[in-house]
Write a protein that holds these residues in place. Structure first.
Motif, PDB file in Angstrom:
ATOM      1  N   HIS A 295      -7.479  -1.653  -9.018  1.00 47.45           N
ATOM      2  CA  HIS A 295      -6.400  -1.797  -8.044  1.00 47.45           C
ATOM      3  C   HIS A 295      -5.957  -0.467  -7.440  1.00 47.45           C
ATOM      4  O   HIS A 295      -5.054  -0.451  -6.597  1.00 47.45           O
TER       5      HIS A 295
ATOM      6  N   SER B 235       0.837  -1.190   0.000  1.00 50.17           N
ATOM      7  CA  SER B 235       0.000   0.000   0.000  1.00 50.17           C
ATOM      8  C   SER B 235       0.874   1.243   0.000  1.00 50.17           C
ATOM      9  O   SER B 235       1.815   1.356   0.783  1.00 50.17           O
TER      10      SER B 235
ATOM     11  N   GLU C  33      -5.281   0.369  -3.798  1.00 47.58           N
ATOM     12  CA  GLU C  33      -6.625   0.134  -3.252  1.00 47.58           C
ATOM     13  C   GLU C  33      -6.614  -0.218  -1.767  1.00 47.58           C
ATOM     14  O   GLU C  33      -7.600   0.028  -1.066  1.00 47.58           O
ATOM     15  N   ASN C  34      -5.502  -0.760  -1.257  1.00 46.33           N
ATOM     16  CA  ASN C  34      -5.446  -1.149   0.155  1.00 46.33           C
ATOM     17  C   ASN C  34      -4.823  -0.072   1.048  1.00 46.33           C
ATOM     18  O   ASN C  34      -4.556  -0.308   2.218  1.00 46.33           O
ATOM     19  N   TYR C  35      -4.608   1.122   0.492  1.00 42.27           N
ATOM     20  CA  TYR C  35      -4.056   2.204   1.318  1.00 42.27           C
ATOM     21  C   TYR C  35      -5.167   2.728   2.233  1.00 42.27           C
ATOM     22  O   TYR C  35      -6.278   3.017   1.762  1.00 42.27           O
TER      23      TYR C  35
END
Length: 285
Positions: free
Chosen positions: A57, A2, A76-78
């Motif tokens: 993503h 991330s 996307e996972n930040y």
């Protein structure tokens, strides 16, 4: 992994890029997201002041305040709280460094490119959460995002051809919708105050002319309040002032004509320069 990939600073009213990070990743997905940056830039005036666009993503997050938008691209996972805290830091530094007059009158893209140095330093900090966690307090931002979550933009909305009456125009609870009916203008500067006084003076001098006085009073109204087609109305009003003075050519000397036309032009310029301001985020929610 991330991370924050890039960021941009954009003027809301016309989508003019004021500054941006200069080390974009070259992946296909990232290049595609740069196209979304441009599409969003054109619609900022119709968007809420805090939004997120999910593009597979990657996520694009942005906040808007005082006529300027701060946009960033991340994986996307930040974490959302870190993303909007990052944007908040950019906003505070930009407002501190540049006054609103400079941002409103800028004509060249990336005329504040030196701000990239701060973007890069801040991006490096936010891409290293271990060192970051000891330097900032995220509790306030966590609470604000919980109480007022960002508006989720869909791809369908982004691709809407009708930019003005698109789905962005619907009211969104807590998103800080910007509508012309409730939009406020930037704080009055000394030149705006002088223009208002001069316009009132012209209106008073033209009271015996009837219709001619109405033009000056209309300019005062446009100088103080935001309305639709405000700039167009101001130029039309100035045109009427010029026509009326041509009609009164034989009743006034050259100095009187010069004074009324010059004041009309000066007030029209101030109306054009005094733009609507975005909704300032409430950080003490």
């Amino acid at each position: 992994m991330s991370m924050v990939l890039s960021a941009s600073v954009i003027r809301v009213r016309d989508g003019l890029p004021l500054s941006a990070s200069t080390d974009y990743e070259q992946g296909t997905g990232v290049q595609e997201c740069r196209k979304y940056f441009k599409m969003l830039s054109k619609k900022l005036a119709q968007l809420p002041d805090r939004c997120t666009l999910k593009t597979g993503h990657y996520n694009i997050n942005f906040i808007s305040s005082l006529g300027v938008s701060y946009m960033m691209l991340c994986t996307e996972n930040y974490p959302n709280v870190l993303a909007f805290s990052f944007l908040d830091e950019l906003q505070k530094e930009f407002i501190t460094t540049y006054n609103m007059r400079k941002t409103n009158t800028a004509v060249r893209p990336y005329c504040f490119i030196e701000f990239d140095n701060f973007i890069q330093r801040t991006r490096q900090r936010y891409n290293n959460p271990r060192s970051l966690s000891t330097k900032i307090n995220l509790s306030d931002m966590q609470m604000e995002i919980k109480l007022r979550p960002p508006y989720q933009i869909s791809m369908c909305e982004l691709g809407s051809a009708n930019g003005v009456t698109s789905a962005f125009s619907v009211d969104y609870k807590g998103a800080g919708k910007i509508s012309s009916a409730h939009q406020r203008l930037e704080p009055a500067t000394l030149s705006v105050i002088v223009a208002f006084i001069l316009s009132l003076l012209c209106g008073a001098l033209n009271l015996i002319r009837g219709f001619h006085a109405i033009e000056s009073l209309l300019q005062c109204y446009l100088l103080v309040y935001y309305t639709g087609w405000r700039n167009v109305k101001s130029f039309l009003t100035f045109g009427l002032i010029c026509l009326c003075n041509m009609y009164l050519y034989e009743l006034r000397n050259l100095w009187q004509l010069f004074f009324h036309v010059t004041v009309g032009a000066f007030v029209t310029l101030q109306i054009w320069l005094r733009q609507a301001q975005g909704k300032a985020p409430d950080y003490d929610v």
